[in-house]
Motif scaffolding. Sequence first.
Motif, PDB file in Angstrom:
ATOM      1  N   THR A  75      29.372 -30.845   5.237  1.00  0.00           N
ATOM      2  CA  THR A  75      27.976 -30.751   5.698  1.00  0.00           C
ATOM      3  C   THR A  75      27.109 -31.335   4.568  1.00  0.00           C
ATOM      4  OG1 THR A  75      27.975 -28.469   4.873  1.00  0.00           O
ATOM      5  CG2 THR A  75      28.245 -28.747   7.246  1.00  0.00           C
ATOM      6  N   ALA A  76      27.243 -32.630   4.357  1.00  0.00           N
ATOM      7  CA  ALA A  76      26.700 -33.222   3.126  1.00  0.00           C
ATOM      8  C   ALA A  76      25.188 -33.103   3.002  1.00  0.00           C
ATOM      9  CB  ALA A  76      27.124 -34.687   3.042  1.00  0.00           C
ATOM     10  N   GLY A  77      24.440 -33.257   4.120  1.00  0.00           N
ATOM     11  CA  GLY A  77      22.975 -33.196   4.040  1.00  0.00           C
ATOM     12  C   GLY A  77      22.455 -34.213   3.038  1.00  0.00           C
ATOM     13  N   LEU A  78      21.597 -33.762   2.140  1.00  0.00           N
ATOM     14  CA  LEU A  78      21.043 -34.688   1.146  1.00  0.00           C
ATOM     15  C   LEU A  78      21.878 -34.707  -0.141  1.00  0.00           C
ATOM     16  CD1 LEU A  78      17.238 -34.085   1.765  1.00  0.00           C
ATOM     17  CD2 LEU A  78      18.682 -35.942   2.592  1.00  0.00           C
ATOM     18  N   GLY A  79      23.038 -34.065  -0.105  1.00  0.00           N
ATOM     19  CA  GLY A  79      24.008 -34.216  -1.178  1.00  0.00           C
ATOM     20  C   GLY A  79      23.744 -33.389  -2.435  1.00  0.00           C
ATOM     21  N   ARG A  80      22.866 -32.381  -2.308  1.00  0.00           N
ATOM     22  CA  ARG A  80      22.550 -31.614  -3.523  1.00  0.00           C
ATOM     23  C   ARG A  80      23.750 -30.808  -4.020  1.00  0.00           C
ATOM     24  NH1 ARG A  80      16.794 -30.325  -1.039  1.00  0.00           N
ATOM     25  NH2 ARG A  80      18.180 -30.257   0.748  1.00  0.00           N
ATOM     26  N   ASP A  81      24.394 -30.085  -3.107  1.00  0.00           N
ATOM     27  CA  ASP A  81      25.548 -29.285  -3.535  1.00  0.00           C
ATOM     28  C   ASP A  81      26.681 -30.192  -4.017  1.00  0.00           C
ATOM     29  OD1 ASP A  81      24.247 -26.886  -2.939  1.00  0.00           O
ATOM     30  OD2 ASP A  81      24.948 -26.881  -0.867  1.00  0.00           O
TER      31      ASP A  81
ATOM     32  N   GLU B  24      28.769 -36.695   6.622  1.00  0.00           N
ATOM     33  CA  GLU B  24      27.488 -36.392   7.283  1.00  0.00           C
ATOM     34  C   GLU B  24      27.450 -37.141   8.614  1.00  0.00           C
ATOM     35  OE1 GLU B  24      24.750 -34.316   6.778  1.00  0.00           O
ATOM     36  OE2 GLU B  24      24.239 -35.218   8.694  1.00  0.00           O
ATOM     37  N   ARG B  25      26.951 -36.452   9.662  1.00  0.00           N
ATOM     38  CA  ARG B  25      26.990 -37.074  10.998  1.00  0.00           C
ATOM     39  C   ARG B  25      25.641 -37.597  11.490  1.00  0.00           C
ATOM     40  NH1 ARG B  25      28.115 -31.762  14.777  1.00  0.00           N
ATOM     41  NH2 ARG B  25      26.425 -30.465  13.994  1.00  0.00           N
ATOM     42  N   VAL B  26      24.535 -37.161  10.898  1.00  0.00           N
ATOM     43  CA  VAL B  26      23.222 -37.568  11.423  1.00  0.00           C
ATOM     44  C   VAL B  26      22.799 -38.878  10.750  1.00  0.00           C
ATOM     45  CG1 VAL B  26      20.779 -36.914  11.632  1.00  0.00           C
ATOM     46  CG2 VAL B  26      22.575 -35.176  11.909  1.00  0.00           C
TER      47      VAL B  26
ATOM     48  N   ASP C 291      31.435 -37.428  12.181  1.00  0.00           N
ATOM     49  CA  ASP C 291      31.394 -35.995  12.480  1.00  0.00           C
ATOM     50  C   ASP C 291      32.575 -35.325  11.771  1.00  0.00           C
ATOM     51  OD1 ASP C 291      30.280 -33.985  14.992  1.00  0.00           O
ATOM     52  OD2 ASP C 291      32.061 -33.430  13.857  1.00  0.00           O
ATOM     53  N   SER C 292      32.295 -34.286  11.034  1.00  0.00           N
ATOM     54  CA  SER C 292      33.338 -33.680  10.204  1.00  0.00           C
ATOM     55  C   SER C 292      34.429 -32.991  11.012  1.00  0.00           C
ATOM     56  CB  SER C 292      32.720 -32.638   9.266  1.00  0.00           C
ATOM     57  OG  SER C 292      31.861 -33.271   8.378  1.00  0.00           O
TER      58      SER C 292
ATOM     59  N   ASP D  25      28.308 -25.922   4.673  1.00  0.00           N
ATOM     60  CA  ASP D  25      26.954 -25.348   4.553  1.00  0.00           C
ATOM     61  C   ASP D  25      26.122 -25.781   5.767  1.00  0.00           C
ATOM     62  OD1 ASP D  25      24.415 -24.462   3.761  1.00  0.00           O
ATOM     63  OD2 ASP D  25      24.113 -26.126   2.353  1.00  0.00           O
TER      64      ASP D  25
ATOM     65  N   MET E 211      23.418 -25.720   8.956  1.00  0.00           N
ATOM     66  CA  MET E 211      22.075 -25.175   9.156  1.00  0.00           C
ATOM     67  C   MET E 211      22.227 -23.810   9.803  1.00  0.00           C
ATOM     68  SD  MET E 211      19.952 -27.492   8.136  1.00  0.00           S
ATOM     69  CE  MET E 211      18.389 -27.125   8.846  1.00  0.00           C
TER      70      MET E 211
ATOM     71  N   PHE F  62      13.651 -31.380   7.781  1.00  0.00           N
ATOM     72  CA  PHE F  62      15.104 -31.493   7.817  1.00  0.00           C
ATOM     73  C   PHE F  62      15.639 -30.870   9.108  1.00  0.00           C
ATOM     74  CE2 PHE F  62      19.440 -30.739   6.388  1.00  0.00           C
ATOM     75  CZ  PHE F  62      19.696 -31.932   5.751  1.00  0.00           C
TER      76      PHE F  62
ATOM     77  N   ASP G 112      22.980 -27.003  14.112  1.00  0.00           N
ATOM     78  CA  ASP G 112      24.431 -26.996  13.866  1.00  0.00           C
ATOM     79  C   ASP G 112      25.117 -25.860  14.643  1.00  0.00           C
ATOM     80  OD1 ASP G 112      24.136 -29.167  12.205  1.00  0.00           O
ATOM     81  OD2 ASP G 112      24.208 -28.015  10.344  1.00  0.00           O
TER      82      ASP G 112
HETATM   83  C1  LIG Z   1      22.075 -27.231   5.551  1.00  0.00           C
HETATM   84  S1  LIG Z   1      22.415 -28.947   5.520  1.00  0.00           S
HETATM   85  C2  LIG Z   1      23.446 -29.123   4.108  1.00  0.00           C
HETATM   86  C3  LIG Z   1      22.688 -29.270   2.820  1.00  0.00           C
HETATM   87  C4  LIG Z   1      23.602 -29.674   1.693  1.00  0.00           C
HETATM   88  N1  LIG Z   1      24.545 -28.622   1.348  1.00  0.00           N
HETATM   89  C5  LIG Z   1      22.825 -30.083   0.448  1.00  0.00           C
HETATM   90  O1  LIG Z   1      23.104 -29.529  -0.637  1.00  0.00           O
HETATM   91  O2  LIG Z   1      21.951 -30.975   0.553  1.00  0.00           O
HETATM   92  C6  LIG Z   1      23.597 -29.188   6.813  1.00  0.00           C
HETATM   93  C7  LIG Z   1      23.996 -30.648   7.009  1.00  0.00           C
HETATM   94  O3  LIG Z   1      25.290 -30.683   7.582  1.00  0.00           O
HETATM   95  C8  LIG Z   1      25.339 -31.677   8.576  1.00  0.00           C
HETATM   96  N2  LIG Z   1      26.395 -31.297   9.517  1.00  0.00           N
HETATM   97  C9  LIG Z   1      26.501 -30.142  10.209  1.00  0.00           C
HETATM   98  N3  LIG Z   1      27.599 -30.133  10.973  1.00  0.00           N
HETATM   99  C10 LIG Z   1      28.220 -31.328  10.734  1.00  0.00           C
HETATM  100  C11 LIG Z   1      29.405 -31.931  11.246  1.00  0.00           C
HETATM  101  N4  LIG Z   1      30.179 -31.333  12.154  1.00  0.00           N
HETATM  102  N5  LIG Z   1      29.733 -33.149  10.780  1.00  0.00           N
HETATM  103  C12 LIG Z   1      28.969 -33.787   9.858  1.00  0.00           C
HETATM  104  N6  LIG Z   1      27.814 -33.290   9.373  1.00  0.00           N
HETATM  105  C13 LIG Z   1      27.448 -32.068   9.808  1.00  0.00           C
HETATM  106  C14 LIG Z   1      23.946 -31.652   9.186  1.00  0.00           C
HETATM  107  O4  LIG Z   1      23.672 -32.874   9.846  1.00  0.00           O
HETATM  108  C15 LIG Z   1      23.085 -31.430   7.951  1.00  0.00           C
HETATM  109  O5  LIG Z   1      22.714 -32.645   7.364  1.00  0.00           O
END
Ligand SMILES: C[S@@+](CC[C@H](N)C(=O)[O-])C[C@H]1O[C@@H](n2cnc3c(N)ncnc32)[C@H](O)[C@@H]1O
Length: 167
Positions: free
Chosen positions: A9-15, A30-32, A65-66, A86, A88, A105, A112
């Motif tokens: 759940t890469a999002g903006l990659g902070r973790d 990341e899927r979006v 998609d993960s 991680d 949403m 965001f 999710d």
């Molecule tokens: C809460 S954010 C994660 C923030 C991230 N941990 C960070 O440090 O920036 C959740 C992210 O996971 C992605 N996501 C959720 N389910 C997913 C899946 N099945 N495949 C790929 N990405 C997914 C969402 O699109 C969203 O960008």
Amino acid sequence: MRPRVADVTAGLGRDSFVLASLGCEVQLIERVPVIQLLLADGLARAAQDPELTPIIERMELIREDSIAWLRRQAGALQRPEVVYVDPMFPHSDKSALAKKEMRLFRDLVGDDGDAELLLAAALEAAQNRVVVKRPRKAPLIPGPAPSFQLEGKSGRFDIYALKKLER
Ligand SMILES: C[S@@+](CC[C@H](N)C(=O)[O-])C[C@H]1O[C@@H](n2cnc3c(N)ncnc32)[C@H](O)[C@@H]1O
């Protein structure tokens, strides 16, 4: 040697950035599409800073998609040692919603709602452990109970230990 981590759940990659700073090889999935673009742009910019280059070199962005990606890893030789999850969380916590960045965001990503499928796929694919990040008071993602939990001030990690990490 640090473990190989798939941040599904890469999002903006902070973790992921924190994990890569600690020496882990991290695959960021990341899927979006718009988040993929923002993340790719951030990684490209960071890679130009000589202090960050070695960290960014440990981070690989995968645009997919993960759930599908994890299902393919389950039979592969190079399965991730740790899968980090991680998603949403669909809550109405005013403090979180009040943050403009978080609101934007959420509008882009949604809630999710398939986190249960994601956890199940992660548990099949990971060699050693799955780590789920949740708000402190949030219910568990439905599925098997975690082996243990680590609680912080506002967040919590649910840890599913599958096999001892040999380090
Ligand atoms: C809460 S954010 C994660 C923030 C991230 N941990 C960070 O440090 O920036 C959740 C992210 O996971 C992605 N996501 C959720 N389910 C997913 C899946 N099945 N495949 C790929 N990405 C997914 C969402 O699109 C969203 O960008």
